[in-house]
Every structure is written in C-alpha cells, then in structure tokens.
Enzyme design. Sequence first.
Site, PDB file in Angstrom:
ATOM      1  N   SER A 161       1.328  -9.706  -0.700  1.00  0.00           N
ATOM      2  CA  SER A 161       0.969  -8.290  -0.538  1.00  0.00           C
ATOM      3  C   SER A 161       1.420  -7.641   0.769  1.00  0.00           C
ATOM      4  O   SER A 161       1.658  -6.437   0.804  1.00  0.00           O
ATOM      5  CB  SER A 161      -0.528  -8.121  -0.699  1.00  0.00           C
ATOM      6  OG  SER A 161      -1.219  -8.948   0.211  1.00  0.00           O
TER       7      SER A 161
ATOM      8  N   LYS B  94       0.813  -1.219   0.000  1.00  0.00           N
ATOM      9  CA  LYS B  94       0.000   0.000   0.000  1.00  0.00           C
ATOM     10  C   LYS B  94       0.844   1.266   0.000  1.00  0.00           C
ATOM     11  O   LYS B  94       0.413   2.313  -0.469  1.00  0.00           O
ATOM     12  CB  LYS B  94      -0.918   0.008   1.232  1.00  0.00           C
ATOM     13  CG  LYS B  94      -2.011  -1.053   1.211  1.00  0.00           C
ATOM     14  CD  LYS B  94      -3.202  -0.614   0.384  1.00  0.00           C
ATOM     15  CE  LYS B  94      -4.349  -1.608   0.530  1.00  0.00           C
ATOM     16  NZ  LYS B  94      -5.477  -1.267  -0.351  1.00  0.00           N
TER      17      LYS B  94
END
Lengths: 317, 317
Positions: A299, A49
């Site tokens: 991720s 992110k």
Amino acid sequence: MLEKIEATHDRIKSTINQTPVMTSTILNNLTNADCFLKLENFQKTGSFKFRGAFNAVSSLSLEQKERGVTTHSSGNHAQALSLAAKMAGVKAVVVMPENAPKIKVEATKSYGAEVVFCGTKPNDREQTTQELIDEFGYTLVHSSNEINIIYGQSTATYELIKEVGMLDYVFAPCGGGGLLSGTAIATKALCPNAKVIGVEPKNADDAYRSFRDGKIYPSINPNTIADGLRTSLGSNTFRIICENVDDIITISEEQIVDAMEFLWSRMKLVIEPSGAVSLAGVLSKQIDLKSKKVGIVISGGNVDLTSFFEKIRKKIT
Amino acid sequence: MLEKIEATHDRIKSTINQTPVMTSTILNNLTNADCFLKLENFQKTGSFKFRGAFNAVSSLSLEQKERGVTTHSSGNHAQALSLAAKMAGVKAVVVMPENAPKIKVEATKSYGAEVVFCGTKPNDREQTTQELIDEFGYTLVHSSNEINIIYGQSTATYELIKEVGMLDYVFAPCGGGGLLSGTAIATKALCPNAKVIGVEPKNADDAYRSFRDGKIYPSINPNTIADGLRTSLGSNTFRIICENVDDIITISEEQIVDAMEFLWSRMKLVIEPSGAVSLAGVLSKQIDLKSKKVGIVISGGNVDLTSFFEKIRKKIT
C-alpha cells in the site's frame, strides 16, 4: 461494476502513477506460489491514497471545487488529498491533532494544503472539521468510506490484473477498508473466481471481528506498528467487504516487521509497516497458496527516515 | 560494437532481470531535466554486477566450466559471481579477507560459492587467489577489468536506451570502471551524440586523476562511504574510459548521502551509497542539464539493514 471501475481509471490514469508490478524468485520459492506485488509505494505522495483522493476531487461539482475540500487525517490521506487538490486547482484544509508528527505536518503543507490543528481528544478531529465545513462550505473528503475514494483505490488492482492476467488470490491490508473494498470490487469484476483476502494486524483486529460477526466494531486505540491500519471500518467499506471479500486474516507485529525486512533487504523497496501487512499475510501460510497465482497489494512507503540518515551523516563527518 | 553488445544481451537476457526505469517529477523539477533512472538495485543479487558475472561465466569454455571459477572480492561481485556460477552449474571459490563483514560472507555463501579466507595485507587477496588457480586450475573472473564483464555491464545502458530512446547525457559511477566502461560503449554505440559522465567520490578520485593525466593512479585505501568505488581502474577499463567517456566529475561524501536520502525518502528505493553516486553527480549541478534528457545508472542496493530492523524490533516488544 467493471464499467464504473474502467471509467474511473480513464478519468485518473493520466495523473496517477501507473505503478510497477514486481516479482521475486526468492519470494516465489518461499511461498511455492507465483506472487505479483503491486507497488503503491511508487504512487504519487508515496501511497495508494492518491488514487482515491484524486478521484474524489475530480468528481466534485464546479461549485464544490470553488469552495474547497477538507479532511481530518495525520496520515497518507492528508498528503494525498493535499496534492490531489493542488493538481485540480482546489483549496484543501487538513485537520490534524496538535501532537501530529512534525514530518507529517510538513509533508502535507509541502503539497499545498493548509493545516488546521485540533485537540487530541477522540472527537476533536470530527468537531473541528465540522466547524470548518459549517463556516466555509468545504466538502468533506473522507479517507476511506466514500464511494469515489473506493473506486479510486480499485484502480490499483484493476491495473494489476490488466497487467498480469487472471489471479487465484489477491491480498490487501485493511484499516478503514477503502483499499480492501476497492481491491475486492476490482478483483470480482475482472476475475470473479479469485479469492480476496484482507490482512489486518492482530493488535488492530476490528475488521476481522466485524467481518466475522456481521457488525461494525470500532477500533479503539490499537497498538500496532502499522499506523495506517488503526482506523475503523465505515458503513460503505463494511458493506462492500462483507459482500466481496472472502476472508480476513490477522498477523502479529513480528510478522509485519519480518515482511518489511524482506521487502527492504531482499527486494530493495522502502515500504512502511502498513504496506508490508499484505505480504505478511501471504508469508504467514494461513492460506495454502501452492502453485497459485497471487496478487499482493503493497500500500505505501512513507517511513520517517530522519534518524536513519542522521546516523549515517554522523559516520561521514 | 553494437553487434557485440546486442549479442551479449541476447545471451544473458533470459537470466538477468531486465530492471525497471523510473522517473520522478520532483527530480525533474530539481534538475530542470528529464531524468531516467536505470535501477540495478533490482538486478539479481542486488547490483549490476550480476550482468557481467553471468556473461563471463557463460563465455567460458566447457573445460573451464568443469574446473570452476574464482575471484577475490568482499563486495557485490562476490555475490554476483556466486549466483552466476550456480545458475550455470559451475563451481565458484571466492577469496575474502578474514575481517570481511559477516553479512557479506553469509550472502556470498547463500548463493552457493565456497569462501576461502586470506590475510588482510594489500597483496594477500591476489596471492591466495593465485595459489587456488595454480592448484585447482580455476579461471579468474576479475570484478571489472575483463572484456566479458564490461560487455555484460553494458547491457544495463543498452536496455535503458532501448526503453526510453535517445539521451543527451548518461551518468554512471566509477570504481574499478567496469560499469562506466560498459555504460560508455553502449551509449556511444546506440546514441553517439550523448555525453557520458563518470562520477566518483572526491575521497576516492583515482579515476578522475587518471582520466585527467592519461595514466592509471592506483586507489590507495580511500575513505569513502561508497564502498563499491574504492578499487582502481584496470588496463582495459582505463583504455575504454579514456576513449569513450566525456568527463569524470567528483562529489563529496555529504552529496552522496543527500542523494541516497532522496532515493530512499522520495523515490522509495533502497540504494547503497555507491548506487547514489551517479545521482549525486547530477544533483551537484556541475554540468548544465537544463531541458536535457538524462540517463542515470543506479548501480545497486546492498545495504546492511540489520541494526535498522533490530531497532524496530525493540520497539514492538
């Protein structure tokens, strides 16, 4: 497309971590494939992110930077935007429901953001965020549906392919679709023959159904351990996924935990449930990967280990 | 010295993992130093032990290879020797006490070794091993005191310094002393001005006392969470440590767990207690590292996560 991805990478590369790519003999034996894991658990703030958040903040006008940014998130985007804003000298205000886990609130504050609490009803987050925007002129940085966010996320796969060369498949998890969109445009730009596979928990299969039926289904309170993948697709991520992703597959909660255990026990990596989903897709053998070169985007690694270490501390005293 | 280390690295480099070096902004801020972590949790079999074991097996004569190797260990050396022998086509027999944890027995067997159980009294291991040697002519590969083992372990620090350049300090944990000896000879060969610091649990401080008093004190049933550091120094490791190590410091059990939590939570690395000991030494601030370039050897990541994942599986069903 490639030019824009390269320009994005040039802009953010000195700030983001160029995360390592790892391989595993055991994994290759299990899959009969050559697997390359791109490890975004090693990214700043513990997840991919940060790439998107820093790119979005970097792309603001001077006036926007002076006013500050806001978002609603109790997950990795909150921490990522908080640090990205701090590093760019920009004020950040993050809206979180009042029942958000204390550890996530503290982590977000520790990176420098101000946290504003809202109610726990479905629209409370958006409403509180909008009120802040109206009153203070903050710029909204959405967690996945913004183009600058998507280009930021694309740099993970850009780095992966630049490092290991052409791939046959790339697997990425799908929640709001920011990472999957970015993965898809980077893959198609650098290696157009590779297939891009989105992986989603069966228990939160809104993107799977949206992709199949050609219309966005909202994700309504899904019950999955992969807490980063509970959000719905947005207009931009839906369009990019429909145009660039080859398939979306789903996996069970058990498969997520099995993949997570493999990553921790065999590969010695702390990976959160959402981060293990792409590997779970590979290990599910729904797609024949024999002798293929496979990229797997992992991720993030933000797991609350408080009780695990509490237990260890009890043992030594 | 350097020539022999280089020759060792040349011999084993295509088989061992050339493990990554990582840095952490948070760690550098905490220590006011530039820290470089050499991550042997990513080594084959999950610890640096594979370097030494593979080097020892590779150095055997053809006749010795045909007869096979043996060792007594219920820890990382057992798994390392097991895989090293398998990769070299050599039979391995590992002696373990009959109460050894099932997961360690299974791991050792899974890499291909035969496991022979012995009693749990102090000398049972050595006696059973000697009986096997007498009956079958196996070659003993000791876990730390053998010169080929020590040279194998030296390749971790050799790779570290080759990658990041000259260092001011190198920290390594000390159990039987194989890793610390190897770290010290590689450091002194490549970067003679750097100081080598051994770190030991206070609760298992036999090497600290041996180094201080110039004679080997045996380690007698020490009570430390760092289960890889419970063994005593041997004649070779003691001599090399006395000649090449600048200091040995000790740290508490709490400091070990704090360092471990930092590695897991902030750096997203699965590291066993023994593997966190060198970082605990750095974080203990017993040595002023301000503005210094510091290498930290993280020895391994073999932790039993069975109950952790059992708990997670209960949550999803």
